[in-house]
Scaffold this motif. Sequence first.
Motif, short mmCIF file in Angstrom:
data_model
loop_
_atom_site.label_atom_id
_atom_site.label_comp_id
_atom_site.label_asym_id
_atom_site.label_seq_id
_atom_site.Cartn_x
_atom_site.Cartn_y
_atom_site.Cartn_z
N ASP A 48 0.81 -1.21 0.00
CA ASP A 48 0.00 0.00 0.00
C ASP A 48 0.84 1.26 0.00
O ASP A 48 1.81 1.38 0.77
N TRP A 52 -2.27 6.97 -0.70
CA TRP A 52 -3.52 6.41 -1.20
C TRP A 52 -4.26 5.56 -0.18
O TRP A 52 -5.47 5.39 -0.27
N HIS A 53 -3.55 5.03 0.80
CA HIS A 53 -4.21 4.13 1.76
C HIS A 53 -4.21 4.69 3.18
O HIS A 53 -4.64 4.01 4.10
N LYS A 72 -12.22 10.72 -0.98
CA LYS A 72 -11.57 9.77 -1.87
C LYS A 72 -10.71 8.78 -1.07
O LYS A 72 -10.79 7.56 -1.26
N ASN A 76 -11.06 4.72 -0.28
CA ASN A 76 -10.03 3.70 -0.50
C ASN A 76 -9.91 2.80 0.72
O ASN A 76 -9.79 1.57 0.59
N ARG A 79 -12.87 0.44 0.92
CA ARG A 79 -12.71 -0.62 -0.08
C ARG A 79 -11.69 -1.65 0.40
O ARG A 79 -11.93 -2.86 0.27
N ASP A 80 -10.58 -1.21 0.97
CA ASP A 80 -9.59 -2.14 1.51
C ASP A 80 -10.22 -3.04 2.57
O ASP A 80 -9.98 -4.25 2.59
#
Length: 121
Positions: A48, A52-53, A72, A76, A79-80
């Motif tokens: 990761d 972004w994470h 956003k 993420n 979703r993870d």
Amino acid sequence: MGRRDTGPERLLRRALHRRGVRFRLQDARLPGRPDIVLVRTRLAIFVDGCFWHGCEQHAVLPKSNRAFWAEKLAGNQRRDQRNDAALAALGWTVRHVWEHEDPEAVAAEIERAWRRQLEQS
């Protein structure tokens, strides 16, 4: 940054390969398409990116358009979590590796887990 073959991912793969750990890449049949997949031991590894994470040590929200980026990046992370739960429901162990982690240390940890699981099967 591309979705696959990032620098941190390549370094981890090389370290795993040197240790004799064999794997598949980007298995699209699995939820979340893990970066590295150890099929026999059912271990899915995601490398990761800090931004972004949402790495607590390194992620910094951009100064402009903060609301967009906050949603956003939170999306993420949700979703993870969904992908992790779906993999666990299928009997997979999930390991997330931050891009800033030492690839040699992570590879050693993964190798130990991999060998333990091989001995148990």
